[in-house]
Design an enzyme around this catalytic site. Structure first.
Site, PDB file in Angstrom:
ATOM      1  N   GLU A   9      43.859  41.310  47.269  1.00 48.74           N
ATOM      2  CA  GLU A   9      44.137  39.701  47.175  1.00 48.74           C
ATOM      3  C   GLU A   9      44.209  38.945  48.483  1.00 48.74           C
ATOM      4  OE1 GLU A   9      46.782  36.379  46.667  1.00 48.74           O
ATOM      5  OE2 GLU A   9      47.282  38.081  48.187  1.00 48.74           O
ATOM      6  N   GLN A  68      42.492  41.991  36.648  1.00 46.97           N
ATOM      7  CA  GLN A  68      43.718  42.695  37.042  1.00 46.97           C
ATOM      8  C   GLN A  68      44.805  41.776  36.931  1.00 46.97           C
ATOM      9  OE1 GLN A  68      45.210  43.847  41.142  1.00 46.97           O
ATOM     10  NE2 GLN A  68      44.245  46.017  40.557  1.00 46.97           N
ATOM     11  N   CYS A  98      50.064  47.514  45.103  1.00 45.55           N
ATOM     12  CA  CYS A  98      50.067  46.212  46.057  1.00 45.55           C
ATOM     13  C   CYS A  98      51.284  46.473  46.785  1.00 45.55           C
ATOM     14  CB  CYS A  98      50.241  44.928  45.565  1.00 45.55           C
ATOM     15  SG  CYS A  98      50.490  43.507  46.660  1.00 45.55           S
ATOM     16  N   GLY A 200      40.725  54.450  49.940  1.00 47.11           N
ATOM     17  CA  GLY A 200      41.701  54.502  51.255  1.00 47.11           C
ATOM     18  C   GLY A 200      40.761  55.133  52.478  1.00 47.11           C
ATOM     19  N   GLY A 223      37.244  49.452  49.565  1.00 48.02           N
ATOM     20  CA  GLY A 223      37.902  48.006  50.013  1.00 48.02           C
ATOM     21  C   GLY A 223      37.466  47.572  51.294  1.00 48.02           C
ATOM     22  N   ARG A 224      38.335  47.719  52.467  1.00 45.22           N
ATOM     23  CA  ARG A 224      38.354  47.119  53.701  1.00 45.22           C
ATOM     24  C   ARG A 224      36.967  47.967  54.166  1.00 45.22           C
ATOM     25  NH1 ARG A 224      42.938  48.394  57.005  1.00 45.22           N
ATOM     26  NH2 ARG A 224      42.804  50.662  55.886  1.00 45.22           N
TER      27      ARG A 224
END
Length: 315
Positions: A9, A68, A98, A200, A223-224
């Site tokens: 987000e 989502q 989250c 992760g 993700g990141r």
């Protein structure tokens, strides 16, 4: 084996989904969460957060997109999920991971990991309400404070009807601090009969190899790590195909960075567009020395035309 782009987000919006999926290696992506509380949201809300619905729920590169949801009311979530399906959502994903305080305070995201019975009720009601051919999936963390309830939560999701579970291998309290506890992904996989994705702390190809070895699962959500190293999914896909995993050069990334900026200028207000560019550039500094230099030049700039010039001049 599948490689997914994580739903982050405020970061992975339609623009970044478009750019990253064009680089390659990503099998599917997920929208930022659509927050549901007490009412049926209008179609405009879905189209704003998931404009790919106008394109067969695919990005420009043809990568499938899932929608989502985040919330705690089983019936309200189910009704909104069913409506999203009428708009073209091919998969419904539920957010139980989250860690944001504002989200958790309103009973959304990782705070629900304290209530496995509610997790089960939410997934069961969504599964019961949406068409049978639409998969319902879920994303979770290992717990809120501790990990002692992780397996109960995973069972609740699977028994409620989730056909796939992504496990971010940290608790809410751990946030994004290393390490990720990939060994817990293996434990989750042992107790559920559905595919599990590890998520992760995968920043490099070597991280992915270690994650796969420790977790015992082949499927991965990035993700990141993918935002800071946009060629990572492509590298992993190359390895699984038995090919040479070439990293993405700055020269190859530059046109996409410029396209990202041009889309941001078109789609966002002038006061917001610079912030989106700086956000991505700041993450790219982890991988590219050239991004460090460019970020230093643009970080205090708010003038879009000046940023145009800096991007055009960057080596």
């Amino acid at each position: 084996m599948q490689i997914a782009l994580a739903p982050m987000e405020g970061l992975v919006d339609e623009i970044l989904r478009d750019v990253l999926t064009r680089i390659g290696g990503i099998d599917w992506c997920v929208t930022e969460f659509i927050r549901v509380s007490e009412r049926l949201l209008p179609a405009a809300t879905y189209h704003k957060l998931a404009p790919e619905l106008f394109n067969g729920s695919r990005t420009r590169a043809g990568t499938p997109m899932r929608v989502q949801f985040l919330g705690s009311d089983p019936q309200c979530l189910a009704d909104n999920a069913a409506f999203a399906c009428t708009l073209g959502a091919p998969v419904i994903d539920l957010n139980f991971g989250c860690p944001a305080k504002t989200v958790n305070k309103s009973r959304g995201g990782a705070v629900l990991l304290k209530e496995p019975e509610l997790l089960h009720a939410i997934v069961r009601e969504v599964r019961r309400t949406v068409p049978a051919e639409i998969p319902v999936t879920a994303k979770m963390r290992l717990g809120f404070e501790g990990k002692e309830g992780a397996l109960d939560c995973a069972r609740a999701l699977a028994e409620g009807g989730a056909s796939q579970i992504v496990v971010h291998a940290r608790t809410k309290v751990e946030g994004y601090k290393p390490p990720a506890h990939w060994e817990w992904v293996a434990r989750v996989q042992e107790v559920v009969g559905v595919p599990v994705f590890a998520n992760g702390e995968v920043w490099t190809l070597d991280d992915w190899r270690r994650c796969r070895e420790i977790s015992g699962v082949d499927d991965i959500m990035l993700g990141r790590g993918l935002v800071s190293r946009p060629g990572l999914a492509r590298q992993i896909a190359a390895v699984r195909a038995g090919e040479e995993p070439e990293d993405m050069s700055w020269a190859e990334l530059q046109p996409l960075l410029l396209d990202f900026w041009q889309q941001a200028r078109r789609k966002l207000a002038p006061r917001y567009a610079p912030g989106r560019l700086k956000q991505w550039l700041a993450m790219l500094t982890r991988t590219y020395p050239e991004a460090v230099a460019l970020f230093a030049e643009v970080r205090r700039e708010q003038d879009c035309e000046r940023i145009d010039q800096l991007l055009a001049l960057s080596p």
